[in-house]
Design an enzyme around this catalytic site. Structure first.
Site, PDB file in Angstrom:
ATOM      1  N   GLN A 187      -7.102 -28.249 -11.006  1.00 54.61           N
ATOM      2  CA  GLN A 187      -7.541 -28.264  -9.600  1.00 54.61           C
ATOM      3  C   GLN A 187      -6.377 -28.720  -8.729  1.00 54.61           C
ATOM      4  O   GLN A 187      -5.562 -29.536  -9.149  1.00 54.61           O
ATOM      5  CB  GLN A 187      -8.713 -29.243  -9.428  1.00 54.61           C
ATOM      6  CG  GLN A 187     -10.030 -28.758  -9.964  1.00 54.61           C
ATOM      7  CD  GLN A 187     -10.648 -27.652  -9.119  1.00 54.61           C
ATOM      8  OE1 GLN A 187     -11.221 -26.733  -9.645  1.00 54.61           O
ATOM      9  NE2 GLN A 187     -10.491 -27.736  -7.800  1.00 54.61           N
TER      10      GLN A 187
HETATM   11  N1  LIG Z   1     -15.706 -14.398 -19.666  1.00 51.96           N
HETATM   12  C1  LIG Z   1     -14.867 -15.399 -19.965  1.00 51.96           C
HETATM   13  N2  LIG Z   1     -15.004 -16.595 -19.345  1.00 51.96           N
HETATM   14  C2  LIG Z   1     -14.152 -17.586 -19.682  1.00 51.96           C
HETATM   15  C3  LIG Z   1     -13.138 -17.412 -20.661  1.00 51.96           C
HETATM   16  N3  LIG Z   1     -12.458 -18.584 -20.776  1.00 51.96           N
HETATM   17  C4  LIG Z   1     -13.032 -19.446 -19.905  1.00 51.96           C
HETATM   18  N4  LIG Z   1     -14.053 -18.847 -19.251  1.00 51.96           N
HETATM   19  C5  LIG Z   1     -14.903 -19.452 -18.219  1.00 51.96           C
HETATM   20  O1  LIG Z   1     -14.068 -19.854 -17.143  1.00 51.96           O
HETATM   21  C6  LIG Z   1     -14.546 -21.054 -16.560  1.00 51.96           C
HETATM   22  C7  LIG Z   1     -13.450 -22.098 -16.511  1.00 51.96           C
HETATM   23  O2  LIG Z   1     -13.147 -22.561 -17.821  1.00 51.96           O
HETATM   24  P1  LIG Z   1     -12.461 -23.986 -18.108  1.00 51.96           P
HETATM   25  O3  LIG Z   1     -12.129 -23.993 -19.553  1.00 51.96           O
HETATM   26  O4  LIG Z   1     -13.293 -25.073 -17.577  1.00 51.96           O
HETATM   27  O5  LIG Z   1     -11.137 -23.848 -17.226  1.00 51.96           O
HETATM   28  P2  LIG Z   1      -9.922 -24.880 -17.103  1.00 51.96           P
HETATM   29  O6  LIG Z   1      -8.676 -24.075 -17.109  1.00 51.96           O
HETATM   30  O7  LIG Z   1     -10.025 -25.930 -18.148  1.00 51.96           O
HETATM   31  O8  LIG Z   1     -10.164 -25.491 -15.637  1.00 51.96           O
HETATM   32  P3  LIG Z   1      -9.674 -26.928 -15.076  1.00 51.96           P
HETATM   33  O9  LIG Z   1     -10.161 -27.960 -16.015  1.00 51.96           O
HETATM   34  O10 LIG Z   1     -10.271 -27.070 -13.702  1.00 51.96           O
HETATM   35  O11 LIG Z   1      -8.181 -26.861 -14.977  1.00 51.96           O
HETATM   36  C8  LIG Z   1     -15.757 -21.463 -17.379  1.00 51.96           C
HETATM   37  O12 LIG Z   1     -16.905 -21.008 -16.710  1.00 51.96           O
HETATM   38  C9  LIG Z   1     -15.546 -20.729 -18.683  1.00 51.96           C
HETATM   39  O13 LIG Z   1     -16.769 -20.435 -19.351  1.00 51.96           O
HETATM   40  C10 LIG Z   1     -13.021 -16.125 -21.300  1.00 51.96           C
HETATM   41  O14 LIG Z   1     -12.168 -15.858 -22.142  1.00 51.96           O
HETATM   42  N5  LIG Z   1     -13.911 -15.166 -20.903  1.00 51.96           N
END
Ligand SMILES: Nc1nc2c(ncn2[C@@H]2O[C@H](COP(=O)(O)OP(=O)(O)OP(=O)(O)O)[C@@H](O)[C@H]2O)c(=O)[nH]1
Ligand SMILES: [Mg+2]
Lengths: 321, 202
Positions: B70
């Site tokens: 974020q």
């Molecule tokens: N369809 C799909 N959705 C995904 C995939 N990887 C993550 N998501 C979705 O994307 C969203 C964000 O995933 P996170 O793993 O929380 O992302 P992050 O990069 O850790 O985000 P921050 O912690 O804010 O930096 C969630 O709703 C997940 O379910 C994927 O390969 N395919």
């Protein structure tokens, strides 16, 4: 179990706490905490976290978790101290000038922020990126959407005084696949005086620059930025987050808009995290809607949905200017 | 026993690597790590701060740091650069609107001294979604071919289906291992070219 790790961890926490809190206190007392003092504490924190990571599997899971919680608490106090002593411009940050000897592909200094990220691109030819934009004073339903794949991204931007109602006309006949729209992610930007009535989004709802809106949505994650005076009725099982927001109210997604199967699911209490207020005190930027307000709002929205009320008839559900 | 003694001891005993997962918010960093670790991915919240995962991969112990992306958290990324062997940059391939932002953040990281030696793996995540950009499109959008300071690869993957996660990790672990644990003369495999050829994973 590795004995040296075990022995070490027994003395680890008290030692670490003593040093870390002394440093934090020192930083607080200094007339202006220096970058170095933060650096110092951060290095200490990194070391401690690393040691803890190394010990994974070597110490009981419960203890591991306790230590992790303590480290996170330290990280938070460092962050809040840093935030409270940081020069104001909110998100802008300057990089240290690169060392002369450093390998560098570009010396451009990137100032992240006040400039909004570019608006979504023009509608692409792929029908799985559905775009709804630049409208005012309209009641928009599924019938108004461009042709799109059954599973699609939805981008909504630059709307004012609109109702976007993508719910099936009658929630109880929802399982009809033809009427079903499956939204993989919602991107909304720059909406003013709007009401969004949306079904469940499989991925995230990402919202930027909203003013005086009501958002009804179910989603896997909810991330709202730079928005003011928003009521959010949410079906979610993770923690919704806000960043750079004010006057946001949260409540549960109204039962009346749920499909029969969604009605049977129980969701946890909504637990908001405000990334602009990372400290122990409660965030002043959001609240939980009272039951009266929630019920009143849900009733007004249900009526609007049935009778396709224009936003003007709905103006009393939006928070005042 | 003091802090440093412990660190040294651990370094000697096992072959370790430190991987730093960064990327814009919502890219899927936490989901990738949970999926790799066999954990439930159904109710992951945005990361406030960081997570650490330690797991064995082949002969190596990976210490993986997953830091929230974020906007408010990005200034803190620098607190995690120290001793990073590889940077794994995760991209939401369906988020066309923020590719520019994504490119800027990545390129400014690559100018950081403390990341100078690190290998770079770019995960083009969310390939399961229709309408996602391909790895070739992302390679160009992020201007990866202009990178000359780091060895890099782009890898299409999906955290939801698990596709290509392990093979991506294999590449980066081997690349780091080639640097850290074999000298060039005794290397069992020929070391990869100075900067890896932009390639697709599948
Ligand atoms: N369809 C799909 N959705 C995904 C995939 N990887 C993550 N998501 C979705 O994307 C969203 C964000 O995933 P996170 O793993 O929380 O992302 P992050 O990069 O850790 O985000 P921050 O912690 O804010 O930096 C969630 O709703 C997940 O379910 C994927 O390969 N395919
Ligand atoms: Mg995360």
């Amino acid at each position: 179990m590795d004995n040296s790790k075990w022995t070490f961890l027994q003395t680890f926490t008290p030692q670490f706490q003593a040093i870390a809190s002394a440093k934090i206190e020192a930083a607080k007392l200094a007339p202006a905490p220096t970058q170095e003092s933060f650096q110092d504490i951060s290095v200490l924190l990194s070391k401690a976290t690393k040691i803890l990571a190394d010990a994974t599997g070597g110490i009981p899971t419960y203890d591991q978790r306790q230590y992790e919680i303590q480290l996170k608490a330290f990280e938070r106090s460092i962050e809040s101290l840093r935030a409270s002593s940081a020069p104001k411009p909110k998100f802008a940050f300057k990089r240290k000038a690169p060392n002369p000897g450093a390998v560098a592909t570009s010396t451009a200094q990137v100032a992240v922020a006040p400039t909004p990220t570019p608006a979504p691109e023009a509608p692409s030819s792929t029908s799985s990126n559905l775009v709804l934009s630049s409208q005012s004073h309209k009641y928009i339903t599924r019938a108004d959407l461009a042709a799109h794949a059954q599973q699609t991204d939805l981008s909504i931007f630059d709307l004012e005084h609109c109702v976007v109602d993508l719910l099936p006309p009658d929630a109880s006949d929802a399982p009809d696949a033809k009427k079903h729209i499956s939204i993989s992610a919602l991107h909304a930007r720059n909406l003013t005086d709007c009401v969004l009535l949306l079904p469940t989004v499989e991925g995230s709802a990402l919202l930027h620059d909203m003013t005086r809106c009501v958002i009804v949505v179910g989603c896997h994650q909810f991330r709202m930025h730079s928005s003011t005076k928003i009521d959010v009725l949410l079906a979610i099982s993770s923690n919704p987050i806000i960043e750079d927001c004010k006057a946001i109210r949260f409540a549960q997604y109204p039962d009346i808009f749920k499909t029969p199967s969604e009605r049977t699911q129980t969701l946890p209490t909504i637990c908001v995290q405000d990334f602009s207020h990372i400290r122990a005190t409660p965030s002043p930027n959001y609240s939980t809607m009272t039951d009266d307000d929630r019920v009143g709002l849900a009733d007004a929205l249900a009526l609007a949905h049935r009778s396709r009320s224009s936003i003007d008839e709905l103006s009393d559900v939006l928070l005042p200017k | 026993m003091g802090l440093l003694t412990i660190i040294r001891k651990n370094r000697e005993k096992e072959k370790e690597m430190r991987l730093l997962f960064l990327g814009l918010d919502n890219a899927g960093k936490t989901t990738i790590l949970k999926k790799l670790n066999g954990e439930d991915i159904s109710s992951i919240s945005p990361t406030l701060g960081f997570n650490i995962k330690t797991f064995a991969h082949g002969n190596y112990t990976l210490n993986i740091w997953d830091v929230g992306g974020q906007r408010t958290l990005r200034p803190y990324w620098r607190n995690y650069f120290e001793q990073t062997d590889a940077l794994v940059w995760v991209v939401d391939s369906s988020d066309r609107a923020r590719m520019q932002d994504c490119k800027q953040e990545l390129h400014s990281l690559l100018t950081e001294d403390r990341l100078a030696g690190a290998s770079l793996l770019v995960f083009a995540n969310k390939q399961d979604l229709h309408g996602s950009m391909t790895d070739a499109e992302i390679r160009d959008a992020l201007d990866l071919p202009s990178i000359t300071t780091h060895r890099w690869r782009i890898w299409s993957c999906s955290a939801v289906t698990g596709a290509n996660l392990v093979s991506g990790l294999d590449w980066v672990v081997n690349d780091v291992a080639g640097r850290l644990y074999y000298s060039t003369t005794t290397s069992p495999q020929a070391p990869p070219p100075p900067h890896a050829i932009p390639g697709t994973a599948n």
